[in-house]
Design a protein around this motif. Structure first.
Motif, PDB file in Angstrom:
ATOM      1  N   ARG A  22       0.878  -1.200  -0.027  1.00 53.74           N
ATOM      2  CA  ARG A  22      -0.102  -0.193  -0.129  1.00 53.74           C
ATOM      3  C   ARG A  22       0.803   1.242   0.098  1.00 53.74           C
ATOM      4  NH1 ARG A  22      -5.502  -0.529   3.035  1.00 53.74           N
ATOM      5  NH2 ARG A  22      -5.671  -2.912   2.695  1.00 53.74           N
ATOM      6  N   ILE A  23       0.421   2.069  -0.697  1.00 57.76           N
ATOM      7  CA  ILE A  23       0.877   3.627  -0.572  1.00 57.76           C
ATOM      8  C   ILE A  23      -0.077   4.512  -0.171  1.00 57.76           C
ATOM      9  CG2 ILE A  23       0.790   4.008  -2.900  1.00 57.76           C
ATOM     10  CD1 ILE A  23       3.805   5.344  -2.673  1.00 57.76           C
ATOM     11  N   SER A  24       0.189   5.483   0.742  1.00 55.73           N
ATOM     12  CA  SER A  24      -0.850   6.537   0.991  1.00 55.73           C
ATOM     13  C   SER A  24      -0.499   7.744   0.204  1.00 55.73           C
ATOM     14  CB  SER A  24      -0.673   6.846   2.347  1.00 55.73           C
ATOM     15  OG  SER A  24      -1.075   5.854   2.979  1.00 55.73           O
ATOM     16  N   LEU A  25      -1.277   8.106  -0.647  1.00 58.13           N
ATOM     17  CA  LEU A  25      -1.178   9.514  -1.297  1.00 58.13           C
ATOM     18  C   LEU A  25      -1.838  10.689  -0.667  1.00 58.13           C
ATOM     19  CD1 LEU A  25      -1.972   8.045  -4.918  1.00 58.13           C
ATOM     20  CD2 LEU A  25       0.169   8.355  -3.846  1.00 58.13           C
ATOM     21  N   PRO A  26      -1.362  11.865  -0.975  1.00 59.41           N
ATOM     22  CA  PRO A  26      -1.799  12.994  -0.231  1.00 59.41           C
ATOM     23  C   PRO A  26      -3.210  13.370  -1.114  1.00 59.41           C
ATOM     24  CG  PRO A  26       0.436  13.379  -1.232  1.00 59.41           C
ATOM     25  CD  PRO A  26       0.106  12.262  -1.649  1.00 59.41           C
ATOM     26  N   VAL A  27      -4.024  13.594   0.077  1.00 55.69           N
ATOM     27  CA  VAL A  27      -5.415  13.988  -0.421  1.00 55.69           C
ATOM     28  C   VAL A  27      -5.542  14.983  -1.248  1.00 55.69           C
ATOM     29  CG1 VAL A  27      -6.251  15.278   1.698  1.00 55.69           C
ATOM     30  CG2 VAL A  27      -7.746  13.592   0.567  1.00 55.69           C
ATOM     31  N   THR A  28      -4.720  15.895  -1.135  1.00 60.65           N
ATOM     32  CA  THR A  28      -4.672  17.215  -2.029  1.00 60.65           C
ATOM     33  C   THR A  28      -4.310  16.669  -3.494  1.00 60.65           C
ATOM     34  OG1 THR A  28      -2.299  17.375  -1.561  1.00 60.65           O
ATOM     35  CG2 THR A  28      -4.108  18.975  -0.460  1.00 60.65           C
ATOM     36  N   TRP A  29      -3.601  15.576  -3.721  1.00 60.82           N
ATOM     37  CA  TRP A  29      -3.239  15.218  -5.002  1.00 60.82           C
ATOM     38  C   TRP A  29      -4.473  14.553  -5.595  1.00 60.82           C
ATOM     39  CZ3 TRP A  29       2.025  12.321  -5.083  1.00 60.82           C
ATOM     40  CH2 TRP A  29       3.082  13.494  -4.528  1.00 60.82           C
ATOM     41  N   ILE A  30      -5.277  13.643  -4.629  1.00 60.99           N
ATOM     42  CA  ILE A  30      -6.481  12.936  -5.150  1.00 60.99           C
ATOM     43  C   ILE A  30      -7.411  13.915  -5.561  1.00 60.99           C
ATOM     44  CG2 ILE A  30      -8.269  11.335  -4.313  1.00 60.99           C
ATOM     45  CD1 ILE A  30      -5.452   9.950  -4.922  1.00 60.99           C
TER      46      ILE A  30
END
Length: 56
Positions: A22-30
């Motif tokens: 798993r990798i957590s991406l910044p919510v701003t990018w999403i």
């Protein structure tokens, strides 16, 4: 918008012994991609040494 971050990938092992990541991406990018709880389908491509995530 171009932004770079250094992130870590998590490795987990299931009860049957298979491994997953798993990798957590910044919510701003999403949010920038227009992805939300109702519209969360994406297409993921592996291109040589890059992983590309696009909104479906």
């Amino acid at each position: 918008m171009k932004e770079t971050r250094s992130l870590k990938i998590s490795f987990t092992k299931s009860g049957s012994g298979s491994e997953s990541t798993r990798i957590s991406l910044p919510v701003t990018w999403i949010r920038e991609l227009g992805i939300d709880k109702e519209n969360r389908d994406v297409v993921v491509e592996l291109d040589e040494d890059k992983i590309i995530i696009k909104k479906k």
